[in-house]
Scaffold this active site. Structure first.
Site, PDB file in Angstrom:
ATOM      1  N   ASP A  67       0.809  -1.217   0.000  1.00  0.00           N
ATOM      2  CA  ASP A  67       0.000   0.000   0.000  1.00  0.00           C
ATOM      3  C   ASP A  67       0.846   1.274   0.000  1.00  0.00           C
ATOM      4  O   ASP A  67       2.069   1.230   0.169  1.00  0.00           O
ATOM      5  CB  ASP A  67      -0.963   0.004   1.195  1.00  0.00           C
ATOM      6  CG  ASP A  67      -0.310  -0.502   2.488  1.00  0.00           C
ATOM      7  OD1 ASP A  67       0.924  -0.428   2.599  1.00  0.00           O
ATOM      8  OD2 ASP A  67      -1.035  -0.970   3.381  1.00  0.00           O
ATOM      9  N   ASN A 136      -7.478  -3.770  14.439  1.00  0.00           N
ATOM     10  CA  ASN A 136      -8.875  -3.986  14.019  1.00  0.00           C
ATOM     11  C   ASN A 136      -8.978  -5.090  12.959  1.00  0.00           C
ATOM     12  O   ASN A 136     -10.027  -5.276  12.352  1.00  0.00           O
ATOM     13  CB  ASN A 136      -9.483  -2.679  13.486  1.00  0.00           C
ATOM     14  CG  ASN A 136      -8.800  -2.185  12.220  1.00  0.00           C
ATOM     15  OD1 ASN A 136      -7.839  -2.797  11.732  1.00  0.00           O
ATOM     16  ND2 ASN A 136      -9.272  -1.080  11.678  1.00  0.00           N
ATOM     17  N   HIS A 138      -7.219  -5.250  10.119  1.00  0.00           N
ATOM     18  CA  HIS A 138      -6.954  -4.897   8.723  1.00  0.00           C
ATOM     19  C   HIS A 138      -5.685  -5.573   8.223  1.00  0.00           C
ATOM     20  O   HIS A 138      -4.761  -5.844   8.984  1.00  0.00           O
ATOM     21  CB  HIS A 138      -6.945  -3.375   8.490  1.00  0.00           C
ATOM     22  CG  HIS A 138      -5.746  -2.639   8.970  1.00  0.00           C
ATOM     23  ND1 HIS A 138      -5.795  -1.307   9.324  1.00  0.00           N
ATOM     24  CD2 HIS A 138      -4.458  -3.010   9.142  1.00  0.00           C
ATOM     25  CE1 HIS A 138      -4.590  -0.921   9.678  1.00  0.00           C
ATOM     26  NE2 HIS A 138      -3.760  -1.931   9.580  1.00  0.00           N
ATOM     27  N   GLU A 143      -9.764  -2.175   5.575  1.00  0.00           N
ATOM     28  CA  GLU A 143     -10.369  -2.015   6.890  1.00  0.00           C
ATOM     29  C   GLU A 143     -11.591  -2.925   7.041  1.00  0.00           C
ATOM     30  O   GLU A 143     -12.082  -3.481   6.045  1.00  0.00           O
ATOM     31  CB  GLU A 143     -10.781  -0.537   7.071  1.00  0.00           C
ATOM     32  CG  GLU A 143      -9.635   0.467   6.916  1.00  0.00           C
ATOM     33  CD  GLU A 143      -8.649   0.479   8.096  1.00  0.00           C
ATOM     34  OE1 GLU A 143      -8.638  -0.471   8.892  1.00  0.00           O
ATOM     35  OE2 GLU A 143      -7.874   1.462   8.201  1.00  0.00           O
TER      36      GLU A 143
HETATM   37  P1  PGA Z   1       2.132  -2.285  12.697  1.00  0.00           P
HETATM   38  O1  PGA Z   1       0.962  -2.212  11.646  1.00  0.00           O
HETATM   39  O2  PGA Z   1       3.098  -3.305  12.170  1.00  0.00           O
HETATM   40  O3  PGA Z   1       2.714  -0.920  12.720  1.00  0.00           O
HETATM   41  O4  PGA Z   1       1.521  -2.692  13.991  1.00  0.00           O
HETATM   42  C1  PGA Z   1       0.420  -3.371  11.140  1.00  0.00           C
HETATM   43  C2  PGA Z   1      -0.679  -3.010  10.209  1.00  0.00           C
HETATM   44  O5  PGA Z   1      -1.341  -1.991  10.451  1.00  0.00           O
HETATM   45  O6  PGA Z   1      -0.899  -3.737   9.233  1.00  0.00           O
END
Ligand code: PGA
Length: 244
Positions: A67, A136, A138, A143
């Site tokens: 992304d 959450n 994602h 999301e």
């Molecule tokens: P993080 O993010 O590795 O910074 O916890 C993971 C994500 O949001 O996919």
């Protein structure tokens, strides 16, 4: 889903790096899907160390990142382009023409999504996709509520995601509202998936992933439908989770 338990974040990073190094050495022209965020940083550090000490080469490796923020030029220090160059690409011998991220500053974002999807397919698909997971659920920036049929798309970031990512920006007002992300179907087309989960803040998400239903309200649950998923999770993320 195969779950490998790590003692802590360092151990998780070591296991993940070894896993990827083995894949790269077995197939030097591998197509890797890569992720940003805090979780893969330790893994990238170890890939760099291994490259310096033992010469594992990335000359023929191709990468596609999950992304990018909408509106950010690659030069923007908070872009995922910059993140990947700073934390990995500049420090190994990868060819820039083999590095791919969605272009968040494309004039025609819809066309960019189609083009990114086509480029991944043109490369023969992703051999191993590295993933993190939001608290959450994602994956990429897909999301809760995202269709499991989704391909590369423009998405609105959930408030909790913007809050979680504000730590990289200093001020939440600077975190963009939109991103381009590989869709869930794009991720699921990868031949193999390596998911990294670390820390207490991911404990509840880990529990839902392992114990919960497969449902679009929790995007990562789709991984239960993939035939080749490895999860490396540390003790804090796994605490109280019943492994089937
Ligand atoms: P993080 O993010 O590795 O910074 O916890 C993971 C994500 O949001 O996919």
């Amino acid at each position: 889903m195969r779950i490998i338990q790590a003692n802590d974040y360092d151990h998780l990073s070591e296991l993940a790096a070894n896993y990827l190094i083995d894949k790269i050495q077995t197939n030097p022209a591998i197509v890797l899907g890569l992720a940003t965020g805090g979780t893969p940083l330790g893994t990238y550090k170890r890939l760099i160390k291994d490259h310096e000490l033992y010469g594992t080469t990335y000359k023929n490796v191709t990468t596609y990142n999950l992304d990018e923020y909408v509106g950010f030029l690659p030069e923007n220090p908070n872009s995922y382009h910059a993140f990947m160059y700073d934390n990995l690409f500049e420090k190994v011998d990868i060819s820039t023409e083999n590095v791919h991220l969605p272009n968040g500053s494309a004039v025609d974002l819809v066309e960019e999504c189609k083009d990114y999807e086509a480029r991944i397919e043109g490369a023969g698909g992703i051999d191993v996709q590295l993933l993190g997971m939001g608290s959450n659920g994602h994956i990429g920036f897909n999301e809760p509520g995202t269709s499991f049929q989704s391909t590369t798309q423009i998405v609105e970031l959930a408030p909790s995601t913007r809050e979680a990512n504000a730590r990289f920006f200093g001020d939440i007002r600077e975190v963009p509202n939109q991103a381009i992300t590989m869709g869930i179907a794009t991720i699921m087309k990868s031949k193999e998936i390596l998911l990294l989960v670390s820390g207490e803040s991911k404990n509840e998400a880990m529990r839902k992933l392992v114990e919960g239903e497969v449902d679009e309200s929790f995007p990562a649950s789709v991984l239960n439908n993939h035939s080749h998923v490895t999860i490396i999770a540390d003790k804090k993320a796994l605490s109280g989770v019943t492994l089937r």
